[in-house]
Design a protein around this motif. Structure first.
Motif, mmCIF file in Angstrom:
data_model
loop_
_atom_site.group_PDB
_atom_site.id
_atom_site.type_symbol
_atom_site.label_atom_id
_atom_site.label_comp_id
_atom_site.label_asym_id
_atom_site.label_seq_id
_atom_site.Cartn_x
_atom_site.Cartn_y
_atom_site.Cartn_z
ATOM 1 N N GLY A 127 0.781 -1.227 0.000
ATOM 2 C CA GLY A 127 0.000 0.000 0.000
ATOM 3 C C GLY A 127 0.813 1.278 0.000
ATOM 4 O O GLY A 127 0.253 2.352 -0.166
ATOM 5 N N ARG A 128 2.114 1.184 0.199
ATOM 6 C CA ARG A 128 2.931 2.403 0.170
ATOM 7 C C ARG A 128 3.236 2.775 -1.273
ATOM 8 O O ARG A 128 3.431 1.921 -2.123
ATOM 9 C CB ARG A 128 4.255 2.218 0.922
ATOM 10 C CG ARG A 128 4.150 2.391 2.415
ATOM 11 C CD ARG A 128 3.646 1.177 3.016
ATOM 12 N NE ARG A 128 3.501 1.297 4.477
ATOM 13 C CZ ARG A 128 2.951 0.344 5.173
ATOM 14 N NH1 ARG A 128 2.503 -0.736 4.576
ATOM 15 N NH2 ARG A 128 2.824 0.467 6.463
ATOM 16 N N THR A 129 3.306 4.055 -1.518
ATOM 17 C CA THR A 129 3.647 4.538 -2.856
ATOM 18 C C THR A 129 5.140 4.323 -3.097
ATOM 19 O O THR A 129 5.918 4.182 -2.143
ATOM 20 C CB THR A 129 3.337 6.037 -2.988
ATOM 21 O OG1 THR A 129 4.188 6.764 -2.074
ATOM 22 C CG2 THR A 129 1.872 6.336 -2.712
ATOM 23 N N PRO A 130 5.549 4.323 -4.361
ATOM 24 C CA PRO A 130 6.990 4.232 -4.642
ATOM 25 C C PRO A 130 7.779 5.351 -3.965
ATOM 26 O O PRO A 130 8.895 5.131 -3.507
ATOM 27 C CB PRO A 130 7.064 4.344 -6.165
ATOM 28 C CG PRO A 130 5.749 3.807 -6.641
ATOM 29 C CD PRO A 130 4.754 4.266 -5.596
ATOM 30 N N GLU A 131 7.186 6.542 -3.868
ATOM 31 C CA GLU A 131 7.870 7.661 -3.219
ATOM 32 C C GLU A 131 8.102 7.370 -1.735
ATOM 33 O O GLU A 131 9.178 7.640 -1.209
ATOM 34 C CB GLU A 131 7.052 8.948 -3.379
ATOM 35 C CG GLU A 131 6.966 9.454 -4.799
ATOM 36 C CD GLU A 131 5.943 8.706 -5.677
ATOM 37 O OE1 GLU A 131 5.032 8.013 -5.140
ATOM 38 O OE2 GLU A 131 6.065 8.794 -6.909
ATOM 39 N N LYS A 132 7.087 6.812 -1.054
ATOM 40 C CA LYS A 132 7.235 6.477 0.363
ATOM 41 C C LYS A 132 8.257 5.363 0.564
ATOM 42 O O LYS A 132 9.008 5.364 1.541
ATOM 43 C CB LYS A 132 5.889 6.078 0.975
ATOM 44 C CG LYS A 132 5.007 7.258 1.278
ATOM 45 C CD LYS A 132 5.651 8.095 2.359
ATOM 46 C CE LYS A 132 4.889 9.341 2.652
ATOM 47 N NZ LYS A 132 5.600 10.222 3.588
ATOM 48 N N LYS A 133 8.301 4.417 -0.367
ATOM 49 C CA LYS A 133 9.299 3.348 -0.270
ATOM 50 C C LYS A 133 10.704 3.915 -0.426
ATOM 51 O O LYS A 133 11.616 3.539 0.310
ATOM 52 C CB LYS A 133 9.032 2.275 -1.319
ATOM 53 C CG LYS A 133 7.786 1.467 -1.040
ATOM 54 C CD LYS A 133 7.547 0.456 -2.141
ATOM 55 C CE LYS A 133 6.276 -0.314 -1.930
ATOM 56 N NZ LYS A 133 6.036 -1.294 -2.988
#
Length: 69
Positions: free
Chosen positions: A11-17
């Motif tokens: 559920g995390r966005t690529p940016e958050k990852k």
């Protein structure tokens, strides 16, 4: 070469990852030293149905919490 593995729900966005990977790398270097190029971060997404606690799957726990709200 250190390997840090983090298991988390999807559920995390690529940016958050990317942000998490950078923060984990920075923290490791602050505590243990070394070079960023030597630190490997592995994010493993686990379906809530495949993760359990207290004899129950997180999928069931999440569904129950949604029903209560």
């Amino acid at each position: 070469m250190p390997l840090l593995t983090v298991e988390l729900f999807p559920g995390r966005t690529p940016e958050k990852k990317r942000e998490l990977i950078q923060a984990l790398t920075d923290t490791y270097l602050q505590v243990c030293g070394g070079k960023a190029q030597a630190v490997t971060i592995l994010l493993k997404e686990v379906d809530p149905a495949d993760w359990g606690v207290g004899g129950r799957s997180y999928a069931d726990i999440i569904a129950e919490n949604k029903a209560q709200n």
